[in-house]
Design an enzyme around this catalytic site. Structure first.
Site, PDB file in Angstrom:
ATOM      1  N   ILE A 197      -7.024  -8.900 -12.452  1.00 55.27           N
ATOM      2  CA  ILE A 197      -7.704  -7.903 -13.470  1.00 55.27           C
ATOM      3  C   ILE A 197      -9.109  -7.667 -13.666  1.00 55.27           C
ATOM      4  O   ILE A 197      -9.427  -9.372 -13.279  1.00 55.27           O
ATOM      5  CB  ILE A 197      -7.104  -8.562 -14.678  1.00 55.27           C
ATOM      6  CG1 ILE A 197      -5.514  -9.041 -14.753  1.00 55.27           C
ATOM      7  CG2 ILE A 197      -7.830  -7.956 -16.071  1.00 55.27           C
ATOM      8  CD1 ILE A 197      -5.167  -9.906 -15.736  1.00 55.27           C
ATOM      9  N   LEU A 198      -9.949  -6.437 -13.676  1.00 51.60           N
ATOM     10  CA  LEU A 198     -11.325  -6.478 -13.636  1.00 51.60           C
ATOM     11  C   LEU A 198     -11.584  -7.103 -14.750  1.00 51.60           C
ATOM     12  O   LEU A 198     -11.096  -6.941 -16.197  1.00 51.60           O
ATOM     13  CB  LEU A 198     -11.215  -4.748 -13.463  1.00 51.60           C
ATOM     14  CG  LEU A 198     -10.933  -4.592 -11.685  1.00 51.60           C
ATOM     15  CD1 LEU A 198     -10.991  -3.257 -11.537  1.00 51.60           C
ATOM     16  CD2 LEU A 198     -11.881  -5.646 -10.767  1.00 51.60           C
ATOM     17  N   HIS A 256       1.384   1.341 -13.250  1.00 51.12           N
ATOM     18  CA  HIS A 256       1.861   0.004 -13.598  1.00 51.12           C
ATOM     19  C   HIS A 256       3.070   0.527 -14.006  1.00 51.12           C
ATOM     20  O   HIS A 256       3.461   1.197 -13.734  1.00 51.12           O
ATOM     21  CB  HIS A 256       1.369  -0.777 -14.919  1.00 51.12           C
ATOM     22  CG  HIS A 256       2.201  -1.499 -15.439  1.00 51.12           C
ATOM     23  ND1 HIS A 256       1.343  -2.937 -15.071  1.00 51.12           N
ATOM     24  CD2 HIS A 256       3.837  -1.756 -16.184  1.00 51.12           C
ATOM     25  CE1 HIS A 256       2.375  -3.461 -15.774  1.00 51.12           C
ATOM     26  NE2 HIS A 256       3.584  -2.979 -16.759  1.00 51.12           N
ATOM     27  N   GLY A 314       0.689  -0.930   0.182  1.00 52.10           N
ATOM     28  CA  GLY A 314       0.012  -0.295   0.397  1.00 52.10           C
ATOM     29  C   GLY A 314       0.637   1.196   0.330  1.00 52.10           C
ATOM     30  O   GLY A 314      -0.155   2.367   0.345  1.00 52.10           O
ATOM     31  N   ALA A 320       9.159   7.912  -9.366  1.00 50.41           N
ATOM     32  CA  ALA A 320       7.750   7.987 -10.407  1.00 50.41           C
ATOM     33  C   ALA A 320       6.089   7.841  -9.739  1.00 50.41           C
ATOM     34  O   ALA A 320       5.608   8.670  -9.853  1.00 50.41           O
ATOM     35  CB  ALA A 320       8.594   6.808 -11.588  1.00 50.41           C
ATOM     36  N   GLU A 321       6.488   6.473  -9.413  1.00 53.62           N
ATOM     37  CA  GLU A 321       4.677   6.480  -8.750  1.00 53.62           C
ATOM     38  C   GLU A 321       4.041   6.759  -7.976  1.00 53.62           C
ATOM     39  O   GLU A 321       2.678   7.274  -8.616  1.00 53.62           O
ATOM     40  CB  GLU A 321       5.024   4.278  -8.424  1.00 53.62           C
ATOM     41  CG  GLU A 321       5.351   3.363  -9.265  1.00 53.62           C
ATOM     42  CD  GLU A 321       4.898   2.331  -8.559  1.00 53.62           C
ATOM     43  OE1 GLU A 321       3.701   1.802  -8.288  1.00 53.62           O
ATOM     44  OE2 GLU A 321       5.846   1.494  -9.424  1.00 53.62           O
ATOM     45  N   ASP A 344      -3.635  -3.658 -19.093  1.00 54.61           N
ATOM     46  CA  ASP A 344      -2.568  -2.256 -19.142  1.00 54.61           C
ATOM     47  C   ASP A 344      -3.033  -1.344 -20.310  1.00 54.61           C
ATOM     48  O   ASP A 344      -1.958  -0.947 -20.555  1.00 54.61           O
ATOM     49  CB  ASP A 344      -1.631  -2.785 -19.017  1.00 54.61           C
ATOM     50  CG  ASP A 344      -1.211  -3.364 -17.414  1.00 54.61           C
ATOM     51  OD1 ASP A 344      -1.823  -2.519 -16.642  1.00 54.61           O
ATOM     52  OD2 ASP A 344      -0.239  -4.414 -17.250  1.00 54.61           O
ATOM     53  N   ASN A 403       1.728   3.091  -3.021  1.00 52.29           N
ATOM     54  CA  ASN A 403       1.076   4.269  -3.430  1.00 52.29           C
ATOM     55  C   ASN A 403      -0.593   4.719  -2.309  1.00 52.29           C
ATOM     56  O   ASN A 403      -0.774   5.610  -3.117  1.00 52.29           O
ATOM     57  CB  ASN A 403       0.828   3.108  -5.042  1.00 52.29           C
ATOM     58  CG  ASN A 403       1.235   3.078  -5.879  1.00 52.29           C
ATOM     59  OD1 ASN A 403       2.577   4.323  -5.749  1.00 52.29           O
ATOM     60  ND2 ASN A 403       2.366   1.941  -6.076  1.00 52.29           N
ATOM     61  N   GLU A 456     -10.895  -3.329 -20.553  1.00 57.72           N
ATOM     62  CA  GLU A 456     -10.802  -3.728 -21.076  1.00 57.72           C
ATOM     63  C   GLU A 456      -9.940  -4.420 -20.984  1.00 57.72           C
ATOM     64  O   GLU A 456      -9.295  -6.214 -21.028  1.00 57.72           O
ATOM     65  CB  GLU A 456     -12.659  -4.941 -21.863  1.00 57.72           C
ATOM     66  CG  GLU A 456     -11.642  -4.188 -23.686  1.00 57.72           C
ATOM     67  CD  GLU A 456     -12.015  -3.536 -23.802  1.00 57.72           C
ATOM     68  OE1 GLU A 456     -12.648  -2.087 -23.059  1.00 57.72           O
ATOM     69  OE2 GLU A 456     -11.139  -2.664 -24.945  1.00 57.72           O
TER      70      GLU A 456
END
Ligand code: GAR
Length: 201
Positions: free
Chosen positions: A90-91, A107, A14, A177-178, A148, A16, A145
Site C-alpha cells: 500500500i503506497l 484489483h 506478473g 477481466a484483468e 482501493d 498483468n 490515500e
C-alpha cells in the site's frame, strides 16, 4: 508520436505486466512501458521485463526507504504514470503526493466489494466464495490515500461457477477481466497525458 512513459510496479508472477507489454502498439497506443519496479528479488515479473527488453529495478518493499528509492527511479526514468499490476503493498499518501502524476491499480473484485486493507491476491477470491456472491470481476481505479478507494476507471464482471476454487476463480477473473481491462485503462490515462503534453508544446 508523443507517448506517456509508464512504470509498472509488480510483486508477483506478473501476468498483468505481461498483458500490458503485449498490448503495446495495440490497445496501448499512447504509452510505452519504460520501467518495471519489482518489489522482491526472484519474482516472475522480473523475467517478463527482461524478456521484453524493459529496464527493471528490484527495490525490496520491506527495506527502509522503499518509497524514496521508487520515487528516485521514477524521476530518473522521467515516468509520466505508474500502473500497479499485482503490486501487493500500500503506497502512502505522501508517495502519491510527491509523485504528483497518475497512479492506477488493478484489483480483482468489483469494488466496493472485497477490497481494502488485507484483500489481495487469492484472499479476495476466497472472500467472494465465502460470501456466496454469484458475480465478481475486476476493477481498475486511480490510487489515492484510501486503499482501493480512488476513482473507478473501468470494471468488468465475471460469473462465479459452481465448484469454483479460489485458484480457478482467480484464473477466470484474470482471463476474462484483468488482462483486458488493465491495458484499456492504461490507454485511457496515457492518452490523456499525451493530450496534455501536446497542449504544452
Ligand atoms: C492479480 O489478480 C491482481 O489483480 C492482484 O494480484 C494478482 C497478481 O497477479 N492484485 C491485488 O490483489 C491488489 N490488491 P500477477 O502478478 O500475475 O499480475
Amino acid at each position: 508520436m508523443l507517448t506517456a512513459r509508464i512504470a509498472v510496479l509488480a510483486s508477483g508472477g506478473g501476468t498483468n505486466l505481461q498483458a500490458l507489454l503485449d498490448a503495446q502498439g495495440g490497445v496501448l497506443q499512447s504509452g510505452a512501458i519504460s520501467l518495471v519496479v519489482a518489489d522482491k528479488p526472484g519474482i516472475g515479473a522480473i523475467g517478463r521485463a527482461q524478456a521484453a527488453g524493459v529496464g527493471c529495478a528490484v527495490i525490496p518493499r520491506r527495506e527502509p526507504g522503499f518509497e524514496e528509492t521508487v520515487l528516485q527511479a521514477l524521476a530518473e526514468h522521467r515516468i509520466d504514470m505508474a500502473v500497479l499490476a499485482g503490486f501487493l503493498g500500500i503506497l502512502t499518501a505522501d508517495f502519491i503526493r510527491r509523485f504528483g502524476k497518475p497512479v492506477i491499480n488493478i484489483h480483482p473484485s468489483l469494488i466496493p466489494a472485497f477490497c481494502g486493507k488485507g484483500f489481495y491476491g487469492l484472499k479476495v477470491h476466497q472472500a467472494a466464495l465465502d460470501y456466496g456472491v454469484k458475480v465478481t470481476g475486476a476493477t481498475v481505479h486511480y490510487v489515492n490515500e484510501v486503499p482501493d478507494g480512488g476513482e473507478i476507471l473501468l470494471q468488468r464482471a465475471v460469473d462465479i461457477l459452481p465448484g469454483d476454487t479460489p485458484e480457478a476463480l482467480q484464473r477466470r477473473v484474470m482471463e476474462q477481466a484483468e488482462w483486458i481491462l488493465l491495458p484499456q485503462a492504461a490507454e485511457l490515462v496515457a492518452a490523456q497525458i499525451v493530450r496534455e503534453k501536446e497542449n504544452t508544446l
